[in-house]
Design a protein around this motif. Structure first.
Motif, PDB file in Angstrom:
ATOM      1  N   ALA A 164      12.957  16.409   1.660  1.00 31.23           N
ATOM      2  CA  ALA A 164      12.068  15.393   2.226  1.00 31.23           C
ATOM      3  C   ALA A 164      12.411  15.114   3.684  1.00 31.23           C
ATOM      4  O   ALA A 164      11.517  15.008   4.539  1.00 31.23           O
ATOM      5  N   GLU A 165      13.710  15.017   4.001  1.00 29.74           N
ATOM      6  CA  GLU A 165      14.093  14.799   5.387  1.00 29.74           C
ATOM      7  C   GLU A 165      13.737  16.007   6.242  1.00 29.74           C
ATOM      8  O   GLU A 165      13.268  15.856   7.373  1.00 29.74           O
ATOM      9  N   TYR A 166      13.937  17.190   5.703  1.00 33.98           N
ATOM     10  CA  TYR A 166      13.630  18.403   6.457  1.00 33.98           C
ATOM     11  C   TYR A 166      12.138  18.447   6.807  1.00 33.98           C
ATOM     12  O   TYR A 166      11.756  18.740   7.943  1.00 33.98           O
ATOM     13  N   GLN A 167      11.301  18.145   5.834  1.00 37.76           N
ATOM     14  CA  GLN A 167       9.860  18.115   6.088  1.00 37.76           C
ATOM     15  C   GLN A 167       9.515  17.083   7.151  1.00 37.76           C
ATOM     16  O   GLN A 167       8.667  17.329   8.019  1.00 37.76           O
ATOM     17  N   ALA A 168      10.182  15.938   7.109  1.00 36.99           N
ATOM     18  CA  ALA A 168       9.955  14.898   8.119  1.00 36.99           C
ATOM     19  C   ALA A 168      10.401  15.363   9.502  1.00 36.99           C
ATOM     20  O   ALA A 168       9.772  15.030  10.515  1.00 36.99           O
ATOM     21  N   LEU A 169      11.478  16.131   9.565  1.00 40.57           N
ATOM     22  CA  LEU A 169      11.946  16.652  10.855  1.00 40.57           C
ATOM     23  C   LEU A 169      10.942  17.638  11.448  1.00 40.57           C
ATOM     24  O   LEU A 169      10.738  17.657  12.669  1.00 40.57           O
TER      25      LEU A 169
ATOM     26  N   ARG B 164      18.570  19.619  14.327  1.00 33.40           N
ATOM     27  CA  ARG B 164      18.498  18.234  13.858  1.00 33.40           C
ATOM     28  C   ARG B 164      18.902  18.121  12.389  1.00 33.40           C
ATOM     29  O   ARG B 164      19.562  17.158  11.988  1.00 33.40           O
ATOM     30  N   ALA B 165      18.503  19.109  11.585  1.00 35.69           N
ATOM     31  CA  ALA B 165      18.867  19.084  10.172  1.00 35.69           C
ATOM     32  C   ALA B 165      20.373  19.237   9.990  1.00 35.69           C
ATOM     33  O   ALA B 165      20.986  18.563   9.160  1.00 35.69           O
ATOM     34  N   VAL B 166      20.980  20.125  10.774  1.00 28.39           N
ATOM     35  CA  VAL B 166      22.406  20.403  10.625  1.00 28.39           C
ATOM     36  C   VAL B 166      23.262  19.275  11.171  1.00 28.39           C
ATOM     37  O   VAL B 166      24.220  18.829  10.523  1.00 28.39           O
ATOM     38  N   TYR B 167      22.929  18.796  12.368  1.00 24.40           N
ATOM     39  CA  TYR B 167      23.812  17.854  13.071  1.00 24.40           C
ATOM     40  C   TYR B 167      23.312  16.410  13.069  1.00 24.40           C
ATOM     41  O   TYR B 167      24.067  15.501  13.450  1.00 24.40           O
ATOM     42  N   GLY B 168      22.055  16.200  12.696  1.00 24.36           N
ATOM     43  CA  GLY B 168      21.507  14.850  12.740  1.00 24.36           C
ATOM     44  C   GLY B 168      21.145  14.395  14.135  1.00 24.36           C
ATOM     45  O   GLY B 168      20.853  13.213  14.356  1.00 24.36           O
TER      46      GLY B 168
ATOM     47  N   PHE C 273      11.327  25.667  15.711  1.00 30.39           N
ATOM     48  CA  PHE C 273      12.104  26.013  14.518  1.00 30.39           C
ATOM     49  C   PHE C 273      13.588  25.729  14.720  1.00 30.39           C
ATOM     50  O   PHE C 273      14.241  25.124  13.858  1.00 30.39           O
ATOM     51  N   PHE C 274      14.131  26.147  15.851  1.00 30.57           N
ATOM     52  CA  PHE C 274      15.560  25.935  16.062  1.00 30.57           C
ATOM     53  C   PHE C 274      15.869  24.476  16.408  1.00 30.57           C
ATOM     54  O   PHE C 274      16.971  23.992  16.132  1.00 30.57           O
ATOM     55  N   ALA C 275      14.898  23.763  16.975  1.00 27.12           N
ATOM     56  CA  ALA C 275      15.083  22.323  17.190  1.00 27.12           C
ATOM     57  C   ALA C 275      15.161  21.599  15.848  1.00 27.12           C
ATOM     58  O   ALA C 275      16.001  20.704  15.653  1.00 27.12           O
ATOM     59  N   VAL C 276      14.297  21.970  14.915  1.00 24.71           N
ATOM     60  CA  VAL C 276      14.348  21.395  13.561  1.00 24.71           C
ATOM     61  C   VAL C 276      15.689  21.721  12.909  1.00 24.71           C
ATOM     62  O   VAL C 276      16.336  20.850  12.309  1.00 24.71           O
ATOM     63  N   THR C 277      16.109  22.967  13.039  1.00 24.12           N
ATOM     64  CA  THR C 277      17.355  23.405  12.411  1.00 24.12           C
ATOM     65  C   THR C 277      18.545  22.615  12.937  1.00 24.12           C
ATOM     66  O   THR C 277      19.390  22.151  12.159  1.00 24.12           O
TER      67      THR C 277
END
Length: 381
Positions: free
Chosen positions: A268-273, A247-251, A241-245
């Motif tokens: 859509a990008e979040y789901q892909a992450l 990546r979503a925040v910082y790319g 969960f925090f790895a996804v978060t």
């Protein structure tokens, strides 16, 4: 340029204040990567309390709070929350995105707003059982979820408000443990209305998202978004969960001061992450929680020595959400493959479904409470 005796805190870094011949002052601010909906100029007879935060990432971050005269004791108490709140975000999410500018807050007549590096605060220094100012914490969360990560379409503003709202219980957990987290999540749960989907799957205006009477999900982008994130965290685990978060925040998975810039994102990008990090497709999860209004309903049936469970979801799709079941004090995980599951249960054993409330699902009790509350507010004929 403001009249003599007034100050003008704004976004970014203060380059200097020029005093003009007539006594007015010109405040010169520079901001490198402004979020265009988060620009603000505040003018008033402000007093200031300031300091420096030594980041766990090695950099030093200026902090300042501009407040109105006569409020020094309250202002200093609020300012004392800045450093620990910043440490929470940096430890759980990652580096403060605007550390080379400032952490700025200014008192305003309106409740609050996530103006970049100059958050508006109008919560009247309210006290709460959780022991911190939720409004300050919420608006500050938007520096990560709103100003660093910005939704490219208003339709995906649950990325701002869902995460921004989830940060208050998460901070409660960080400060005091799971009991505080659970209490704060339950308060949010009672506010979810499920009248419309969180996303409409189209380009939307701000009003079409935030205002229920214009077709938007309204406050559900806050509270349902928060509970969706709570459910996702329980489903995929803290590490993922925090790895996804991040990546979503910082790319990127390894943010450090100087190696990232503000970015746009989408559902859509979040789901892909989530798929990238976990190696699994959770489309079924987002189809229900983001794209349908009604919540999944868990149907229970106990016959003989067997407990049967089945998920019913809007649209009739597959919903393989695992369910914890506590039987006589012991917790079992029912996989729910295909949306159905069975568990042997001894006769007379006490059973509790989802004992830690990990899953956002339909609650008849909450629906009846909301209906009763609405009815009680109607004028008596």
């Amino acid at each position: 340029t403001v009249p003599q005796g007034l100050k003008a805190p704004s976004n970014g870094v203060l380059l200097g204040v020029d005093t003009l011949a007539d006594g007015r002052t010109r405040w010169n601010w520079r901001v490198k990567t402004p979020n265009t909906y988060a620009i603000a100029l505040n003018v008033g007879p402000y007093e200031e309390v300031s300091g420096t935060y030594k980041s766990r990432f090695g950099n030093s971050i200026p902090m300042a709070y501009w407040y109105l005269p006569g409020e020094k004791p309250q202002a200093e108490k609020l300012f004392a929350e800045f450093a620990p709140t910043l440490d929470f975000f940096e430890s759980m999410i990652g580096p403060y995105p605007f550390g080379d500018e400032k952490l700025g807050v200014v008192e305003t007549p309106h409740k609050g707003m996530e103006h970049q590096t100059i958050n508006a605060y109008g919560n009247a220094y309210a006290k709460a059982p959780e022991g911190f100012d939720w409004l300050f914490q919420h608006e500050f969360a938007h520096e990560w979820f709103g100003n660093q990560l910005t939704a490219a379409n208003w339709d995906d503003y649950w990325l701002h408000e869902g995460y921004g709202t989830y940060m208050q219980p998460l901070y409660g957990e960080w400060r005091e443990g799971r009991a505080r987290y659970a209490a704060m999540m339950q308060t949010q749960r009672a506010l979810i209305t499920n009248r419309r989907p969180v996303t409409q799957q189209r380009v939307a205006t701000e009003e079409e998202v935030y205002e229920a009477d214009k077709g938007g999900a309204g406050l559900d982008i806050y509270y349902k978004g928060s509970w969706m994130l709570h459910t996702l965290r329980g489903l995929i685990g803290d590490t993922a969960f925090f790895a996804v978060t991040r990546r979503a925040v910082y790319g990127r998975p390894d943010p450090k001061p100087g190696n990232f810039r503000p970015r746009f994102s989408s559902a859509a990008e979040y789901q892909a992450l989530v798929r990238q990090v976990t190696g699994k497709d959770y489309g079924w999860f987002f189809d229900v929680y983001l794209r349908q209004a009604a919540l999944p309903d868990l149907v229970e049936r106990r016959e003989g020595g067997t407990l049967s469970l089945s998920w019913t979801v809007p649209g009739g799709g597959n919903f393989p959400m695992p369910v914890d079941v506590q039987v006589a004090g012991k917790v079992h995980v029912v996989p729910m493959t295909g949306g159905k599951g069975r568990l042997p249960v001894p006769a007379g054993a006490h059973v509790v479904i989802d004992p830690d409330a990990k899953i956002l699902r339909r609650s008849v009790a909450i629906e009846e409470t909301q209906a009763w509350t609405a009815q009680s507010k109607r004028p008596t004929p």
